[in-house]
Scaffold this active site. Structure first.
Site, PDB file in Angstrom:
ATOM      1  N   LYS A  40       0.838  -1.207   0.000  1.00 18.84           N
ATOM      2  CA  LYS A  40       0.000   0.000   0.000  1.00 18.84           C
ATOM      3  C   LYS A  40       0.871   1.254   0.000  1.00 18.84           C
ATOM      4  O   LYS A  40       2.064   1.192   0.299  1.00 18.84           O
ATOM      5  CB  LYS A  40      -0.924   0.000   1.221  1.00 18.84           C
ATOM      6  CG  LYS A  40      -1.718  -1.265   1.431  1.00 18.84           C
ATOM      7  CD  LYS A  40      -2.825  -1.505   0.409  1.00 18.84           C
ATOM      8  CE  LYS A  40      -3.597  -2.754   0.792  1.00 18.84           C
ATOM      9  NZ  LYS A  40      -4.700  -3.108  -0.070  1.00 18.84           N
TER      10      LYS A  40
HETATM   11  C1  LIG Z   1      -5.666  -4.195   0.801  1.00 15.34           C
HETATM   12  C2  LIG Z   1      -7.116  -3.948   0.870  1.00 15.34           C
HETATM   13  C3  LIG Z   1      -7.898  -4.362   1.965  1.00 15.34           C
HETATM   14  C4  LIG Z   1      -7.412  -5.312   3.027  1.00 15.34           C
HETATM   15  O1  LIG Z   1      -6.307  -4.955   3.734  1.00 15.34           O
HETATM   16  P1  LIG Z   1      -5.456  -6.066   4.523  1.00 15.34           P
HETATM   17  O2  LIG Z   1      -4.531  -5.256   5.354  1.00 15.34           O
HETATM   18  O3  LIG Z   1      -4.769  -6.915   3.515  1.00 15.34           O
HETATM   19  O4  LIG Z   1      -6.407  -6.854   5.361  1.00 15.34           O
HETATM   20  C5  LIG Z   1      -9.218  -3.972   2.018  1.00 15.34           C
HETATM   21  N1  LIG Z   1      -9.767  -3.240   1.035  1.00 15.34           N
HETATM   22  C6  LIG Z   1      -9.072  -2.851  -0.046  1.00 15.34           C
HETATM   23  C7  LIG Z   1      -9.754  -2.023  -1.080  1.00 15.34           C
HETATM   24  C8  LIG Z   1      -7.729  -3.205  -0.168  1.00 15.34           C
HETATM   25  O5  LIG Z   1      -7.045  -2.818  -1.261  1.00 15.34           O
END
Ligand SMILES: *Cc1c(COP(=O)(O)O)cnc(C)c1O
Length: 362
Positions: free
Chosen positions: A185
């Site tokens: 991210k």
């Molecule tokens: C990455 C992501 C999540 C989940 O996050 P995690 O930390 O992997 O549980 C939820 N929603 C979206 C849109 C994402 O891109």
């Protein structure tokens, strides 16, 4: 080869400071909910212009606990975009609630506000908007609908750290913002991590209890909680990277602008609209012959990804839940979208190389 992503490269600029943080952590002898979590929560709340930030184990938990805080009656409806990552829908199902999928706007890939109102029923309790690919949703329209109908607004900000609409950051429009700090991210840890932002003191207190067995005083449990604490070491790493988050977002925006200015018009490019500050967690293009394009790019040394290859309603796991519903706009996006290299470590030269290869695709 220009890889789509390389986490080792991404984190290289921070290695020395990560090591310092690890040494401090080791010397502290305090491993759970210590000063690093507290510090990061304060820093992230300030950075995001939110009153409160509560560190959690991951982004899915942030979405799940945001709904859990309300204890909605089982079967209550929660509106969610049909083209989201599966996590948003799982958070609804994990709370025994009913996901009501609403199609996105094919131009922005975000939930279509005009279709939200049609989906609202007497059982609607919440809307989970997803600021997909790093673009803030159409918040003016969505907030207008919220003030007319009575529902809780939860923002899935997992792809949108720092994205804004009219100068307001994601994670501050609704009751809750749910963030993921998954390593890829825009703000990524070196493992799993997540957080909730809110401006409501009472809601912040509920989340703080829920993440720690329903307790904020040792051995006194006020709620049916869970264990979803942000790891102390990940919090320390996140504080290091948070200092660079504006630079990371700027860098990705610069790379995105190179694509936008130089890619030939055969590609459907992300829209750029007044008032929206996009942070391009993902820079995508759409093309009718997406799979051929992906193969062509790979042959020419360019790694790409697809976000996402299968729409939620077409996933095997969702067949029971979304029984035979069809979502043609989501399907169109899933069939045609391709994500291009656009990471903090990619250089403008690399992006121009990708452009050159792409502009020769016939
Ligand atoms: C990455 C992501 C999540 C989940 O996050 P995690 O930390 O992997 O549980 C939820 N929603 C979206 C849109 C994402 O891109």
């Amino acid at each position: 080869m220009i890889a789509y992503e390389n986490l080792l490269e991404l984190n290289k600029p921070f290695t020395a400071r990560f090591k310092e943080q690890f040494d401090e952590f080791l010397a502290s002898g305090w491993y759970i909910l210590g000063n690093s979590v507290k510090r990061f929560e304060q820093e992230y709340a300030a950075w995001n212009q939110s009153a409160y930030c509560i560190g959690l184990a991951n982004g899915l938990d942030a979405l799940t606990l945001a709904l859990k805080a309300y204890n909605f009656e089982p079967g209550s409806e929660v509106i969610v975009p049909s083209n989201t990552y599966i996590a948003t829908i799982l958070a609804i199902l994990n709370n025994n609630l009913k996901p009501v999928l609403v199609e996105p706007d094919i131009r922005t890939y975000n939930i279509n506000p005009q279709l939200i109102e049609e989906a609202i029923t007497t059982r609607t309790r919440a809307i989970m908007v997803v600021h997909l690919y790093g673009k803030c949703c159409a918040m003016a329209a969505i907030l207008a609908i919220k003030s007319k109908h009575n529902f809780v607004l939860i923002e899935d900000c997992a792809q949108a750290h720092g994205a804004m609409f009219n100068g307001t950051k994601t994670g501050t429009f609704g009751e809750f913002g749910a963030f993921s700090f998954y390593p890829t991210k825009n703000l990524g840890a070196l493992g799993d991590a997540g957080a909730i932002t809110t401006n409501d003191n009472k809601l912040a207190g509920i989340i703080r209890q829920l993440r720690n067995y329903g307790s904020d005083q040792k051995y006194y449990n006020e709620r049916i909680g869970t264990n979803s604490r942000l790891d102390e070491l990940q919090a320390a790493f996140l504080s290091v990277k948070l200092q660079a988050l504006d630079n990371i977002n700027n860098h990705k925006r610069n790379l995105a602008n190179l694509y936008l200015q130089n890619l030939k018009r055969d590609y459907i490019l992300p829209v750029v609209e007044d008032g929206y500050y996009d942070v391009y967690h993902i820079f995508n293009v759409r093309h009718e012959r997406r799979d051929a394009l992906k193969a062509y790019l790979l042959e020419n040394g360019v790694g790409t990804e697809i976000h996402y290859p299968i729409a939620p309603h077409e996933q095997k796991a969702m067949q029971e839940v979304l029984k035979g519903q069809t979502f043609p706009v989501a399907k169109e996006i899933h069939d045609t979208t391709l994500s291009l290299p656009c990471s903090y470590w990619h250089t403008p030269q690399q992006v121009m190389q990708v452009v050159e290869v792409m502009n020769k695709f016939v």
